[in-house]
Write a protein that holds these residues in place. Structure first.
Motif, PDB file in Angstrom:
ATOM      1  N   GLY A 105      57.438  37.797 -39.937  1.00 17.54           N
ATOM      2  CA  GLY A 105      56.620  36.598 -39.781  1.00 17.54           C
ATOM      3  C   GLY A 105      57.151  35.392 -40.523  1.00 17.54           C
ATOM      4  O   GLY A 105      56.479  34.361 -40.592  1.00 17.54           O
ATOM      5  N   GLY A 106      58.354  35.521 -41.089  1.00 17.66           N
ATOM      6  CA  GLY A 106      58.951  34.402 -41.802  1.00 17.66           C
ATOM      7  C   GLY A 106      59.705  33.465 -40.886  1.00 17.66           C
ATOM      8  O   GLY A 106      59.634  33.571 -39.654  1.00 17.66           O
ATOM      9  N   ARG A 107      60.454  32.559 -41.501  1.00 16.66           N
ATOM     10  CA  ARG A 107      61.150  31.522 -40.744  1.00 16.66           C
ATOM     11  C   ARG A 107      62.611  31.430 -41.169  1.00 16.66           C
ATOM     12  O   ARG A 107      62.974  31.817 -42.286  1.00 16.66           O
ATOM     13  CB  ARG A 107      60.464  30.175 -41.000  1.00 16.66           C
ATOM     14  N   LYS A 135      58.195  33.993 -49.465  1.00 13.02           N
ATOM     15  CA  LYS A 135      59.078  35.140 -49.640  1.00 13.02           C
ATOM     16  C   LYS A 135      59.592  35.719 -48.325  1.00 13.02           C
ATOM     17  O   LYS A 135      60.568  36.461 -48.317  1.00 13.02           O
ATOM     18  CB  LYS A 135      58.370  36.240 -50.431  1.00 13.02           C
ATOM     19  N   HIS A 136      58.935  35.399 -47.211  1.00 14.35           N
ATOM     20  CA  HIS A 136      59.388  35.919 -45.922  1.00 14.35           C
ATOM     21  C   HIS A 136      60.442  35.030 -45.264  1.00 14.35           C
ATOM     22  O   HIS A 136      61.055  35.428 -44.278  1.00 14.35           O
ATOM     23  CB  HIS A 136      58.201  36.096 -44.968  1.00 14.35           C
ATOM     24  N   ASP A 137      60.641  33.844 -45.796  1.00 13.07           N
ATOM     25  CA  ASP A 137      61.564  32.885 -45.200  1.00 13.07           C
ATOM     26  C   ASP A 137      63.004  33.125 -45.655  1.00 13.07           C
ATOM     27  O   ASP A 137      63.250  33.680 -46.735  1.00 13.07           O
ATOM     28  CB  ASP A 137      61.168  31.457 -45.567  1.00 13.07           C
ATOM     29  N   VAL A 138      63.937  32.696 -44.821  1.00 16.62           N
ATOM     30  CA  VAL A 138      65.341  32.633 -45.210  1.00 16.62           C
ATOM     31  C   VAL A 138      65.766  31.178 -45.112  1.00 16.62           C
ATOM     32  O   VAL A 138      65.632  30.549 -44.051  1.00 16.62           O
ATOM     33  CB  VAL A 138      66.228  33.511 -44.308  1.00 16.62           C
ATOM     34  N   VAL A 139      66.254  30.629 -46.208  1.00 13.83           N
ATOM     35  CA  VAL A 139      66.680  29.229 -46.260  1.00 13.83           C
ATOM     36  C   VAL A 139      68.197  29.194 -46.362  1.00 13.83           C
ATOM     37  O   VAL A 139      68.779  29.750 -47.300  1.00 13.83           O
ATOM     38  CB  VAL A 139      66.035  28.489 -47.451  1.00 13.83           C
ATOM     39  N   VAL A 140      68.827  28.556 -45.380  1.00 12.21           N
ATOM     40  CA  VAL A 140      70.281  28.449 -45.323  1.00 12.21           C
ATOM     41  C   VAL A 140      70.677  27.040 -45.753  1.00 12.21           C
ATOM     42  O   VAL A 140      70.429  26.076 -45.029  1.00 12.21           O
ATOM     43  CB  VAL A 140      70.815  28.751 -43.911  1.00 12.21           C
ATOM     44  N   GLY A 141      71.258  26.936 -46.933  1.00 14.52           N
ATOM     45  CA  GLY A 141      71.723  25.648 -47.435  1.00 14.52           C
ATOM     46  C   GLY A 141      73.168  25.421 -47.026  1.00 14.52           C
ATOM     47  O   GLY A 141      74.018  26.283 -47.240  1.00 14.52           O
ATOM     48  N   MET A 142      73.450  24.265 -46.449  1.00 16.97           N
ATOM     49  CA  MET A 142      74.786  23.973 -45.944  1.00 16.97           C
ATOM     50  C   MET A 142      75.334  22.708 -46.588  1.00 16.97           C
ATOM     51  O   MET A 142      74.710  21.655 -46.552  1.00 16.97           O
ATOM     52  CB  MET A 142      74.751  23.822 -44.418  1.00 16.97           C
ATOM     53  N   SER A 143      76.511  22.844 -47.192  1.00 21.50           N
ATOM     54  CA  SER A 143      77.193  21.705 -47.815  1.00 21.50           C
ATOM     55  C   SER A 143      78.687  21.967 -47.742  1.00 21.50           C
ATOM     56  O   SER A 143      79.168  22.943 -48.327  1.00 21.50           O
ATOM     57  CB  SER A 143      76.760  21.535 -49.276  1.00 21.50           C
ATOM     58  N   ILE A 151      67.983  37.403 -42.077  1.00 24.27           N
ATOM     59  CA  ILE A 151      67.248  36.495 -41.188  1.00 24.27           C
ATOM     60  C   ILE A 151      66.410  37.292 -40.193  1.00 24.27           C
ATOM     61  O   ILE A 151      65.230  36.995 -39.969  1.00 24.27           O
ATOM     62  CB  ILE A 151      68.224  35.554 -40.449  1.00 24.27           C
ATOM     63  N   ALA A 152      67.014  38.319 -39.599  1.00 28.69           N
ATOM     64  CA  ALA A 152      66.274  39.140 -38.638  1.00 28.69           C
ATOM     65  C   ALA A 152      65.066  39.794 -39.295  1.00 28.69           C
ATOM     66  O   ALA A 152      63.966  39.802 -38.734  1.00 28.69           O
ATOM     67  CB  ALA A 152      67.195  40.201 -38.039  1.00 28.69           C
ATOM     68  N   GLU A 153      65.252  40.318 -40.499  1.00 27.70           N
ATOM     69  CA  GLU A 153      64.145  40.950 -41.212  1.00 27.70           C
ATOM     70  C   GLU A 153      63.070  39.938 -41.556  1.00 27.70           C
ATOM     71  O   GLU A 153      61.867  40.220 -41.436  1.00 27.70           O
ATOM     72  CB  GLU A 153      64.661  41.633 -42.479  1.00 27.70           C
TER      73      GLU A 153
END
Length: 299
Positions: free
Chosen positions: A61-63, A130-138, A54-56
């Protein structure tokens, strides 16, 4: 064979809870809650991997994008919404998506979690890259909406993180990074707003706070990028400038105004005796790390 997630099991410790005196009922609940922190601790290596990603991503410039359904979705939106006042990040940098849209934040829309296509479309709508980090929660690890979102996010090149509180958890198999905090049977069978919700909140705390610390959003444990958006936060920002800038509160209040409401800039102005624009230049050169500006050559 269709194996139920562990969150759907019956908890023998709370069997007969409806017949217990109130204080004993609450002790049984507290007994179960007490287990959660230790279970989350066992996931720290995986959480650390996600924090670094996430920090990287944010540095590039990602999210950070949380996606979930029901309680999980609400917790993601909650964590994201707190990042603006706490760390000064924009709502475009860190945000949450919940199955069923904003209406689902205050009203249960249970069927929304079953739509995998809608989850995929949500990733397209925010142009995941490609710069984003997506956290899926279930909590159960099987919500189709979340799995659909994670699958599409991977297709679009994002780093994906799966957070689940049960076994088996297909979501964790779908994601690049798996965080599986198996909390066991809930106090009330299947009520994942309880132990699972607590575990997910702890994990969200670590993900966002850990990443922000690594991006220089704090000095030690001080929230130097806090946004002075109400009287309480204005007073906190002034105290930060007075304390870390080694000045008095009257001067700190003046510097906060001159800095445009930035405690971090005000601290540099106080310590270095420079203008707001110069303070911003110093911070930019230090990658936003106040510690580097204040002590560029630590021992």
């Amino acid at each position: 064979m269709n194996t139920l997630p562990s969150t759907e099991l019956v908890n023998p410790h709370t069997d007969g809870i409806d017949r217990l005196p109130t204080d004993e009922m609450l002790r049984r609940m507290n007994d179960e809650d007490e287990k959660v922190a230790g279970i989350v601790r066992g996931c720290i290596p995986e959480i650390a991997h996600a924090v670094d990603a996430i920090a990287e991503g944010l540095r590039s410039g990602g999210r950070l994008i949380y996606v979930g359904a029901g309680t999980s979705g609400r917790l993601g939106v909650l964590d994201a919404s707190e990042c603006l006042p706490t760390f000064g990040v924009s709502v475009e940098q860190v945000f949450g998506i919940i199955a069923g849209g904003e209406r689902a934040l205050t009203k249960a829309i249970e069927g929304a979690e079953d739509d995998a296509v809608a989850g995929a479309v949500a990733m397209d709508e925010v142009s995941v890259s490609k710069h984003d980090v997506v956290v899926g929660m279930s909590a159960s690890g099987g919500a189709p909406y979340v799995r659909g979102a994670i699958a599409r996010a991977r297709e679009r090149g994002a780093v994906t993180v799966g957070v689940a509180c049960a076994t088996p958890a297909p979501l964790c198999e779908d994601a690049d990074i798996s965080i599986q905090a198996v909390v066991g049977a809930e106090v009330l069978q299947g009520s994942t707003r309880l132990k699972s919700g607590t575990a997910q909140k702890l994990i969200c705390n670590m993900l966002s706070t850990g990443a922000m610390v690594k991006l220089g959003k704090t000095l030690g444990n001080r929230m130097v990028d806090v946004q002075a958006t109400n009287l309480k936060l204005v007073a906190r920002a002034q105290r930060l400038i007075a304390d870390l800038g080694q000045t008095d509160l009257e001067t700190a209040a003046k510097l906060l105004t001159e800095s445009g409401g930035s405690a971090k800039v005000g601290i540099v102005m106080a310590r270095k005796g420079v203008s707001a624009s110069t303070a911003r230049e110093l911070l930019a050169a230090a990658g936003g790390f106040l510690s580097v500006v204040l002590d560029p050559t630590p021992a």
